[in-house]
Design a protein around this motif. Sequence first.
Motif, mmCIF file in Angstrom:
data_model
loop_
_atom_site.group_PDB
_atom_site.id
_atom_site.type_symbol
_atom_site.label_atom_id
_atom_site.label_comp_id
_atom_site.label_asym_id
_atom_site.label_seq_id
_atom_site.Cartn_x
_atom_site.Cartn_y
_atom_site.Cartn_z
ATOM 1 N N HIS A 104 0.825 -1.201 0.000
ATOM 2 C CA HIS A 104 0.000 0.000 0.000
ATOM 3 C C HIS A 104 0.866 1.261 0.000
ATOM 4 C CE1 HIS A 104 -3.332 2.662 1.069
ATOM 5 N NE2 HIS A 104 -2.589 3.137 2.049
ATOM 6 N N TYR A 105 1.871 1.293 0.852
ATOM 7 C CA TYR A 105 2.602 2.544 1.040
ATOM 8 C C TYR A 105 3.701 2.785 0.022
ATOM 9 C CZ TYR A 105 0.280 3.824 5.336
ATOM 10 O OH TYR A 105 -0.651 4.216 6.248
ATOM 11 N N ASN A 106 4.143 1.774 -0.693
ATOM 12 C CA ASN A 106 5.170 2.018 -1.699
ATOM 13 C C ASN A 106 4.706 3.029 -2.729
ATOM 14 O OD1 ASN A 106 7.330 0.506 -0.818
ATOM 15 N ND2 ASN A 106 6.779 -1.321 -1.976
ATOM 16 N N TYR A 107 3.608 2.750 -3.373
ATOM 17 C CA TYR A 107 3.177 3.635 -4.455
ATOM 18 C C TYR A 107 2.618 4.954 -3.922
ATOM 19 C CZ TYR A 107 -1.855 2.624 -3.890
ATOM 20 O OH TYR A 107 -3.137 2.521 -3.418
ATOM 21 N N ILE A 108 2.022 4.944 -2.741
ATOM 22 C CA ILE A 108 1.498 6.187 -2.178
ATOM 23 C C ILE A 108 2.641 7.123 -1.803
ATOM 24 C CG2 ILE A 108 0.299 7.167 -0.187
ATOM 25 C CD1 ILE A 108 -1.674 4.938 -0.319
ATOM 26 N N ASP A 109 3.690 6.587 -1.196
ATOM 27 C CA ASP A 109 4.845 7.422 -0.858
ATOM 28 C C ASP A 109 5.487 8.006 -2.107
ATOM 29 O OD1 ASP A 109 4.658 7.241 1.878
ATOM 30 O OD2 ASP A 109 5.885 5.441 2.014
ATOM 31 N N ARG A 110 5.554 7.222 -3.171
ATOM 32 C CA ARG A 110 6.141 7.728 -4.406
ATOM 33 C C ARG A 110 5.274 8.822 -5.020
ATOM 34 N NH1 ARG A 110 7.632 1.634 -6.405
ATOM 35 N NH2 ARG A 110 9.452 1.391 -5.060
ATOM 36 N N LEU A 111 3.968 8.646 -4.964
ATOM 37 C CA LEU A 111 3.074 9.693 -5.456
ATOM 38 C C LEU A 111 3.208 10.965 -4.628
ATOM 39 C CD1 LEU A 111 -0.156 7.636 -6.289
ATOM 40 C CD2 LEU A 111 1.214 8.968 -7.904
ATOM 41 N N LYS A 112 3.335 10.806 -3.310
ATOM 42 C CA LYS A 112 3.557 11.982 -2.462
ATOM 43 C C LYS A 112 4.888 12.639 -2.792
ATOM 44 C CE LYS A 112 0.819 10.813 1.638
ATOM 45 N NZ LYS A 112 0.873 10.564 3.105
ATOM 46 N N GLY A 113 5.898 11.810 -3.069
ATOM 47 C CA GLY A 113 7.216 12.350 -3.388
ATOM 48 C C GLY A 113 7.204 13.181 -4.651
ATOM 49 N N ILE A 114 6.573 12.671 -5.695
ATOM 50 C CA ILE A 114 6.555 13.432 -6.945
ATOM 51 C C ILE A 114 5.631 14.639 -6.829
ATOM 52 C CG2 ILE A 114 4.652 12.218 -8.132
ATOM 53 C CD1 ILE A 114 6.533 12.197 -10.625
ATOM 54 N N SER A 115 4.580 14.516 -6.002
ATOM 55 C CA SER A 115 3.662 15.641 -5.799
ATOM 56 C C SER A 115 4.344 16.790 -5.087
ATOM 57 C CB SER A 115 2.430 15.188 -5.000
ATOM 58 O OG SER A 115 1.683 14.234 -5.709
ATOM 59 N N ILE A 116 5.127 16.479 -4.050
ATOM 60 C CA ILE A 116 5.780 17.560 -3.305
ATOM 61 C C ILE A 116 6.849 18.231 -4.173
ATOM 62 C CG2 ILE A 116 7.601 16.180 -2.220
ATOM 63 C CD1 ILE A 116 5.529 19.028 -0.631
ATOM 64 N N LEU A 117 7.477 17.489 -5.061
ATOM 65 C CA LEU A 117 8.416 18.109 -6.000
ATOM 66 C C LEU A 117 7.684 19.096 -6.913
ATOM 67 C CD1 LEU A 117 10.811 15.220 -7.113
ATOM 68 C CD2 LEU A 117 11.372 17.224 -5.724
ATOM 69 N N PHE A 118 6.510 18.699 -7.391
ATOM 70 C CA PHE A 118 5.723 19.604 -8.226
ATOM 71 C C PHE A 118 5.305 20.852 -7.451
ATOM 72 C CE2 PHE A 118 4.212 15.817 -10.981
ATOM 73 C CZ PHE A 118 5.338 15.939 -11.781
ATOM 74 N N VAL A 119 4.962 20.678 -6.174
ATOM 75 C CA VAL A 119 4.578 21.823 -5.343
ATOM 76 C C VAL A 119 5.740 22.808 -5.243
ATOM 77 C CG1 VAL A 119 4.051 22.546 -2.979
ATOM 78 C CG2 VAL A 119 2.812 20.642 -4.001
ATOM 79 N N VAL A 120 6.933 22.303 -4.954
ATOM 80 C CA VAL A 120 8.108 23.172 -4.855
ATOM 81 C C VAL A 120 8.382 23.853 -6.190
ATOM 82 C CG1 VAL A 120 10.574 23.258 -4.349
ATOM 83 C CG2 VAL A 120 9.095 21.744 -3.023
ATOM 84 N N MET A 121 8.230 23.116 -7.272
ATOM 85 C CA MET A 121 8.455 23.695 -8.596
ATOM 86 C C MET A 121 7.457 24.814 -8.892
ATOM 87 S SD MET A 121 9.256 20.193 -10.711
ATOM 88 C CE MET A 121 9.065 20.971 -12.317
ATOM 89 N N MET A 122 6.194 24.598 -8.519
ATOM 90 C CA MET A 122 5.185 25.638 -8.757
ATOM 91 C C MET A 122 5.492 26.894 -7.951
ATOM 92 S SD MET A 122 3.266 24.314 -11.006
ATOM 93 C CE MET A 122 4.823 23.590 -11.515
#
Length: 329
Positions: free
Chosen positions: A4-22
């Motif tokens: 469960h947490y493998n893919y959710i953590d990865r989605l959170k990881g790429i999401s927070i990168l997008f947030v910083v980029m924005m």
Amino acid sequence: MQIHYNYIDRLKGISILFVVMMHLTNWTFQQSENEISFVFGAFTMPLFFFLSGLVITSIPDRNKLCTKFQRFLSPFIFVGLAFALFSQGIEGLRIFFTTSNKTGYWYLFVLAIFYCQLAFLRFNDTDRSAKGICLDIGSLIGLTAFFYFCEYTLPLEITELLSLDKIRTQWPFFFFGYLVHKYNMIRWFENDVVFTIALISIIPLYFLQRINPHTFILISLSIIISLVVLFRRRNNAHTVVENELVRLGKGSLDIYIYHYFFIRPIGGYRMTELGEWLQRTDNWILEFFILVIIAVVTSYCCLLIGHVLRQSRILTFIIYGMRLERYDK
């Protein structure tokens, strides 16, 4: 739980990168609108709220709700106020409390409100019958309509104070994530017809959003479904990039609350001129790679700061709202 947490953590990881980029685009390069903001801004925060709802295994009772409030509001108040003072002085305190954006820390404030709203639905937490489904759908639609009504009828001072525009736009994604977990709808996502429709509809929905911005919910849902399926299919893969996305995902709170302290100062190192040049040349591909590099470096600096601060029990309690006895464990 690991699956469960493998893919959710990865989605959170790429999401927070997008947030910083924005935020780098808007604050450091001082570009209010460009192709990067348009593409990633449509789904970044909806994805974050969807994931926040997806990890809820059960609606918290009163004690757990108090704990959640402490975990959300402690960094919101202490780190948010510190950044408000750091960036805008005494005037920042007024802006922090009276504006919808809360100097960027609105996510934690809104998430606390969402958990409070969810607590009122505890009576239907385990009911998966037809009656329970109707109540959940009614809650989704009814509360969304209620937030719309409040936003457009209450005085501006109140709507800004409560961040009602953020609540109204993000509540459907948060509650939808909760429903996906409750009814195990992830399997429905992986249906080939559903996944294919979501995937091929992304581009036309982006064009539709240019015509009518209110259709952003459609593009957000399509991208959320597509990303969830794609990341789940890579769940057991362990490349260097995917392992680092897990690291970033697990530390997304640290990145979120500390990255503002980095992106504001670096705006003074001729980054505004760079942003103007990139905007004049319309070289958004080069801008994207520059943003990725800065966002990655900033994110790891935030993780380092969080790690250092957590070495102090007092700061762990003040900043993260973690009780000392839990910290000892």
